[in-house]
Design an enzyme around this catalytic site. Sequence first.
Site, short mmCIF file in Angstrom:
data_model
loop_
_atom_site.label_atom_id
_atom_site.label_comp_id
_atom_site.label_asym_id
_atom_site.label_seq_id
_atom_site.Cartn_x
_atom_site.Cartn_y
_atom_site.Cartn_z
N CYS A 133 0.92 -1.13 0.06
CA CYS A 133 -0.05 -0.12 -0.01
C CYS A 133 0.90 1.34 0.15
CB CYS A 133 -0.83 -0.03 1.19
SG CYS A 133 -0.16 -0.65 2.77
N CYS A 144 -0.36 3.23 7.25
CA CYS A 144 -0.52 4.42 6.30
C CYS A 144 -2.04 5.07 6.15
CB CYS A 144 -0.01 4.13 4.87
SG CYS A 144 -0.73 2.48 4.33
N LEU A 388 12.56 -25.83 -33.64
CA LEU A 388 12.61 -24.48 -33.25
C LEU A 388 14.37 -23.94 -32.55
CD1 LEU A 388 9.11 -23.78 -31.35
CD2 LEU A 388 9.58 -23.38 -33.89
N GLY A 389 14.87 -24.88 -32.33
CA GLY A 389 16.08 -24.38 -31.61
C GLY A 389 16.58 -25.25 -30.73
N SER A 390 17.74 -25.00 -30.03
CA SER A 390 18.24 -25.87 -29.03
C SER A 390 18.63 -24.94 -27.86
CB SER A 390 19.38 -26.64 -29.34
OG SER A 390 20.09 -27.44 -28.33
N GLY A 391 18.04 -25.17 -26.51
CA GLY A 391 18.09 -24.44 -25.48
C GLY A 391 19.12 -25.13 -24.44
N PHE A 393 18.64 -26.70 -21.89
CA PHE A 393 18.11 -28.06 -21.49
C PHE A 393 18.15 -29.15 -22.57
CE2 PHE A 393 16.04 -24.95 -18.69
CZ PHE A 393 16.24 -25.42 -17.39
N LYS A 410 9.63 -28.56 -25.39
CA LYS A 410 11.22 -29.03 -24.89
C LYS A 410 11.39 -30.42 -24.46
CE LYS A 410 11.18 -24.27 -23.32
NZ LYS A 410 11.56 -23.29 -22.19
N ASP A 501 17.03 -15.81 -13.99
CA ASP A 501 17.89 -15.75 -15.41
C ASP A 501 16.88 -14.70 -16.50
OD1 ASP A 501 19.76 -16.02 -17.21
OD2 ASP A 501 19.16 -18.16 -17.77
#
Length: 659
Positions: A133, A144, A388-391, A393, A410, A501
């Site tokens: 608040c 307050c 789509l890609g590689s992360g 994990f 994933k 992250d």
Amino acid sequence: MNAESLLEERLMKRSQQRKRLSPLNYKERLFVLSRSRLEYYDGRAAKKNRKGSIQLSRICCAEIVKHGGEILPCPNKYPFQVVYDSVCTLYVFAPSQDSRSLWVQSLKEEIKHNAQIATRFHPQFWQEGVWLCCRQTDRQAAGCQQYDLYGDICRKPLPPIPGEEGAGGQGGLPRAPLAPEEDAGDSGDGGEVVVVALYDFRGVEPHDLSLVRDHEYVVVEHCDPNWYKARNLHGSEGYIPSNYVSEKKSGNLQQFSWYSKHINRNQAEELLRREDKEGAFMVRDSSRLGAYTVSVYTKSLAGDRGAAIKHYHIKEVQTPFKQFYLAEKHQFSSISALIDYHKHNAAGIVSRLRYPVSKQDTSAPSTAGFSYEKWEINPSDLTFMKELGSGQFGLVRLGKWRARHKVAIKAIREGAMYEEDFIEEAKVMMRLSHPKLVQLYGVCSQQSPIYIVTEFMERGCLLNFLRQGRGSFSLGSLLSMCQDVVEGMEHLELNSFIHRDLASRNCLVSDSLVVKVSDFGMTRYVLDNQYTSSSGSMFPVKWSPPEVLHYCKYSSKSDVWSYGVLMWEVFSEGRMPFEHSQNHQVVAMVTQGQRLFRPKLATAAIYDIMHLCWKERPEERPSFSQICTMISNALESDTQLNSPISPPYLHLNATLTPP
């Protein structure tokens, strides 16, 4: 009920000890109020089951909690507080408005002769080390708002019970009043809640109820923040996603085609210019909480300069009843009545309101899971499509669930994460549902490798989006990206969830150019030698504050530091922070107080926000809620958006500038 008890009911309580709060920190307890104590039990009211007891003489304040309309991670949606020993606060959540009112009024009645009654109190929660608040960071800070022990928490009482008119019966307690209209998130009259479907929803499980847009439904049960049990006009019952419906009542604007939630000034102007019609308009949230703005498109004032867009704040005046107006001579009891009037009469504004314009993204939002409490997904329901890609994990692929919903899948590489811990936490993460967070739909955990199934974002990660579009972004569009991210992070902050992250590579962009935060909290489950070691190249040193670099101490304020770096990435259109320095050099320079230079596209005011995020001490950094307000104010200001871009503090080849 026990003969000595005044009230008994099963309510929810929030953990008073744990710093990090999630849906798991809300426990159902049997609360019992007597003339001398407030007690709560796990199960039946027996001494062996008692979990807590507060003598009424120690209580100095009992009052409702106004929660600002944010989604509560608790099935019960009506919070109240019991403050005792001057500094301890017990937060309790009632299942209905009437229940909460009865508990608060009963407690007030029993404590009215106490010696230590509070004179001031905090009307909102203590959360994440701050009073929401007033933003004070001292838990023992004075309240307050003035506390009125004898004041009603309502505007009008319920009708008397037959046979109990007058004083409320022999020795009886007062009848529960209604909660105030200003307490956002409450249902209104305490009776049946009728909602209107904003989108079509086709139920995927036998226990679901399908929705048809604009049709009405009765809410039978608030199961959790993301799913309701509802009944249609034919008497069929089932589960529906809560973000697909809006309560039908006079003050609810979501049911009108001219209202666009989560639209800022810059986005409103883009949509109105695209419509290019005299009198095109929309009503949107103003930068001031709880206020609204009417944005109107006109060619009549523009002359040779093309079209003009005017923004009018809807003003309120307190006569005996609340009134709304754009032009003071024309006041109305509701915003919808105001809009209807100005559709036919300009009456002080630049044009009458002719063509309602809604936000571009009219597609249905993501649901928290595909169905109520469905977090385990059968892999046979998944169709795998392109990569789509590689992360960090493993491999990420586009897919479809039951050949109907596009999803991102994933596949977790073996040995990449602590799978058992993550699977348990996934149940909690699924409940974090917000328009600016990438939705986790569920996991496939019964085989190897396990799959994480999330919302699919067509335009990929924000980092690549920025790099591919270099030179084409306006100041307003870059600031809108930052606003999207901060709104998602504000929701994580309110739910005591730490990202760990945050960076442009971990934000994704939808087909309608909405930016959403992804992979929140995932780094906790990465094996040490894969990611979290500060000596490894994968550790996000360039996004990390001093307390993380030296002590691995994470908090929402460490996320705030990372957000400042993300803002820098956005306004440098995808450049690498500290691009000419190695990680060990960055650690030394940040520790010595040096900070990133000002990107050439960032105004001084925008760079000031970044610098606030990079304060040395975590407690000196703003909260995400405060940052959200700063950016909203910047987006509402023509001078901010149109100010000339001055040179950066240092040459672009330089890396740092003193704080």
